[in-house]
Enzyme design. Structure first.
Site, PDB file in Angstrom:
ATOM      1  N   ASN A   8      39.527  45.045  32.351  1.00 47.49           N
ATOM      2  CA  ASN A   8      39.927  43.864  33.115  1.00 47.49           C
ATOM      3  C   ASN A   8      38.851  42.815  32.865  1.00 47.49           C
ATOM      4  OD1 ASN A   8      40.646  41.947  34.965  1.00 47.49           O
ATOM      5  ND2 ASN A   8      40.780  43.354  36.706  1.00 47.49           N
ATOM      6  N   ARG A 102      44.377  44.599  31.351  1.00 44.75           N
ATOM      7  CA  ARG A 102      45.073  43.822  32.377  1.00 44.75           C
ATOM      8  C   ARG A 102      45.156  42.386  31.887  1.00 44.75           C
ATOM      9  NH1 ARG A 102      42.947  41.091  37.685  1.00 44.75           N
ATOM     10  NH2 ARG A 102      44.944  40.525  38.553  1.00 44.75           N
ATOM     11  N   HIS A 191      50.085  40.452  41.063  1.00 44.19           N
ATOM     12  CA  HIS A 191      49.783  41.769  41.668  1.00 44.19           C
ATOM     13  C   HIS A 191      50.867  42.792  41.331  1.00 44.19           C
ATOM     14  CE1 HIS A 191      47.270  39.907  45.202  1.00 44.19           C
ATOM     15  NE2 HIS A 191      46.474  40.241  44.194  1.00 44.19           N
ATOM     16  N   ARG A 252      42.351  31.232  49.717  1.00 44.51           N
ATOM     17  CA  ARG A 252      43.520  30.406  49.363  1.00 44.51           C
ATOM     18  C   ARG A 252      44.390  30.148  50.583  1.00 44.51           C
ATOM     19  NH1 ARG A 252      44.983  34.465  44.897  1.00 44.51           N
ATOM     20  NH2 ARG A 252      43.280  34.165  43.427  1.00 44.51           N
ATOM     21  N   GLU A 394      45.161  50.284  40.562  1.00 43.55           N
ATOM     22  CA  GLU A 394      45.689  49.502  39.446  1.00 43.55           C
ATOM     23  C   GLU A 394      45.219  50.054  38.102  1.00 43.55           C
ATOM     24  OE1 GLU A 394      44.509  45.956  41.943  1.00 43.55           O
ATOM     25  OE2 GLU A 394      46.038  45.016  40.698  1.00 43.55           O
TER      26      GLU A 394
END
Ligand code: ADP
Length: 406
Positions: A8, A102, A191, A252, A394
């Site tokens: 990643n 990823r 996601h 956010r 993940e």
């Protein structure tokens, strides 16, 4: 032969994980940060897994960290290889059969794990228009990894892929259709790897076929999103064109009337970069409650801090609104799961998010909800819906998907 190296890659960081898919065990993981800066940080954790054939591998972890300058992503891979050589596990004993990457944005083009050919690299690069912060960084990682691991296949697993099943009604914004087409403006969702992993793990946990279930998955980490999953297919998700839409997140804003931006541009002199920074980096829990960490918000609320209390209330209010909307979209719900840092750890958030659904028989059991551990049921025995906590993985999901195409 089921070991996969999962990568990643961020603009100044490289996260890696060596995963034995068959044993569902992470053999090592690491994080290299501040790439390209005068002083970088390297953290490497090596795990010793109990002998082969063990059903639930026992893990002994040893963590190592050091500081050193790391020029670029190529140098980061050298550092990673040095970490394996110095602290184990021995890559010669656990050779990765593939490298899984990823990749944040697959646009409308990629909906499956994809072996990375030169053409796929060009496509990922071209999709940087839609993810200017992420795709170039992912690509830098891919190129460096290909140099470091030249003899094995490399596979891209896209964050957006799971949401390719969104019906047009869910992924279309009600704006000028021609303009949207020209600029590829639509809802993509993110996601996806986590939502897929959690919904499949949840189906296994309740012992019912994935195809028969209407599920809602709340992925509540620093970034947060919720997905409605019908029979294993994503049919609605809260993140949109970018990861900014939807739930209140660490930094956010999530949903906001777009006219607020127009107003701030006209009245407060904010330009596009200023608005970008405001909504992505200085909003959410941080903007309202002074910290992007839910632990601080909960502590502040418990201490009677007004700002932290409001931040928490706005966060929960939004979760409830989405739960209701998605139950309506699915025409009911069988399983609701919580995952990621907040979802796995904050019992109060889970209880409050579902507290108003008692009218339809959703009942979270307070004692079960307060327990810690792995995948678990937190609903009462008489609840009409199974409510679960499912720790996301993940890396394992990327490794599995990578293996599935090599
Ligand atoms: P990321 O989106 O960066 O992968 P994570 O899924 O690791 O994030 O979630 C990180 C967030 O989880 C932290 O910012 C914090 O708000 C929250 N968190 C972690 N532990 C706890 C806890 N014990 N209680 C409440 N929130 C927690």
């Amino acid at each position: 032969m089921s070991v996969v190296l999962v990568i990643n890659s961020g603009s100044s960081s490289l996260k890696y994980s060596l995963v034995d898919v068959e044993r569902e065990a992470e053999l090592a993981s690491g994080l290299i940060e501040r790439i390209g800066q005068p002083s970088g940080v390297v953290g490497h954790t090596a795990r010793v897994v109990a002998g082969p054939g063990e059903a639930a591998p026992a893990m002994l972890a040893a963590r190592h960290s050091e500081e050193r300058a790391i020029r670029d992503h190529g140098a980061a891979f050298d550092v990673m290889l040095q970490q394996f050589a110095a602290h184990g596990p021995d890559l010669a004993e656990h050779p990765p059969v593939a490298v899984g990457h990823r990749v944040v944005h697959g646009g409308a083009r990629f909906f499956e794990p994809t072996p990375i050919t030169p053409l796929v690299e060009i496509n990922i690069d071209e999709l940087s228009v839609l993810a200017p912060l992420h795709n170039p960084a992912n690509l830098a990682g891919i190129r460096a990894a290909k140099a470091a691991f030249a003899d094995v296949p490399h596979v891209a697993v896209f964050d957006t892929a799971f949401h390719q099943t969104l019906p047009a009604a869910a992924h279309t914004y009600a704006i000028d259709a021609g303009l949207a087409r020209d600029h590829r403006i639509r809802r993509y969702g993110f996601h996806g790897t986590s939502h897929k992993y959690v919904s499949e793990a949840a189906a296994r946990f309740v012992g019912r076929p994935l195809e028969s279930l209407r599920q809602i998955v709340f992925h509540l980490g620093n970034g947060a999103s919720v997905t409605a999953i019908d029979g294993g297919r994503s049919v609605e998700t809260s993140m949109g064109f970018t990861p900014l839409e939807g739930l209140v997140m660490g930094t956010r804003s999530g949903d906001i009337d777009p006219a607020v931006q127009l107003h701030l541009a006209r009245r407060a002199g904010l330009d596009t970069d200023g608005l970008d920074s405001l909504l992505n980096k200085r909003s959410g829990l941080l903007g309202l409650g002074g910290s992007n960490d839910m632990r601080d918000i909960l502590a502040g609320r418990d201490a009677g801090d007004e700002a932290a209390t409001l931040a928490y209330d706005v966060y929960v209010h939004r979760l409830r609104a989405y739960a209701g909307a998605y139950i309506a979209q699915l025409g009911g719900v069988d399983v609701i799961s919580f995952t990621a840092g907040v979802g796995e750890n904050a019992a109060a958030v889970r209880a409050d998010a579902l507290a108003t659904l008692g009218f339809m028989g959703v009942r979270v059991d307070a004692a079960r909800n307060a327990e810690r551990g792995g995948t678990r049921r937190i609903s009462a025995d008489d609840s009409s819906v199974d409510v679960l906590v499912v720790p996301t993985d993940e890396e394992l999901e990327i490794a599995r998907q990578t293996l599935s195409v090599v």
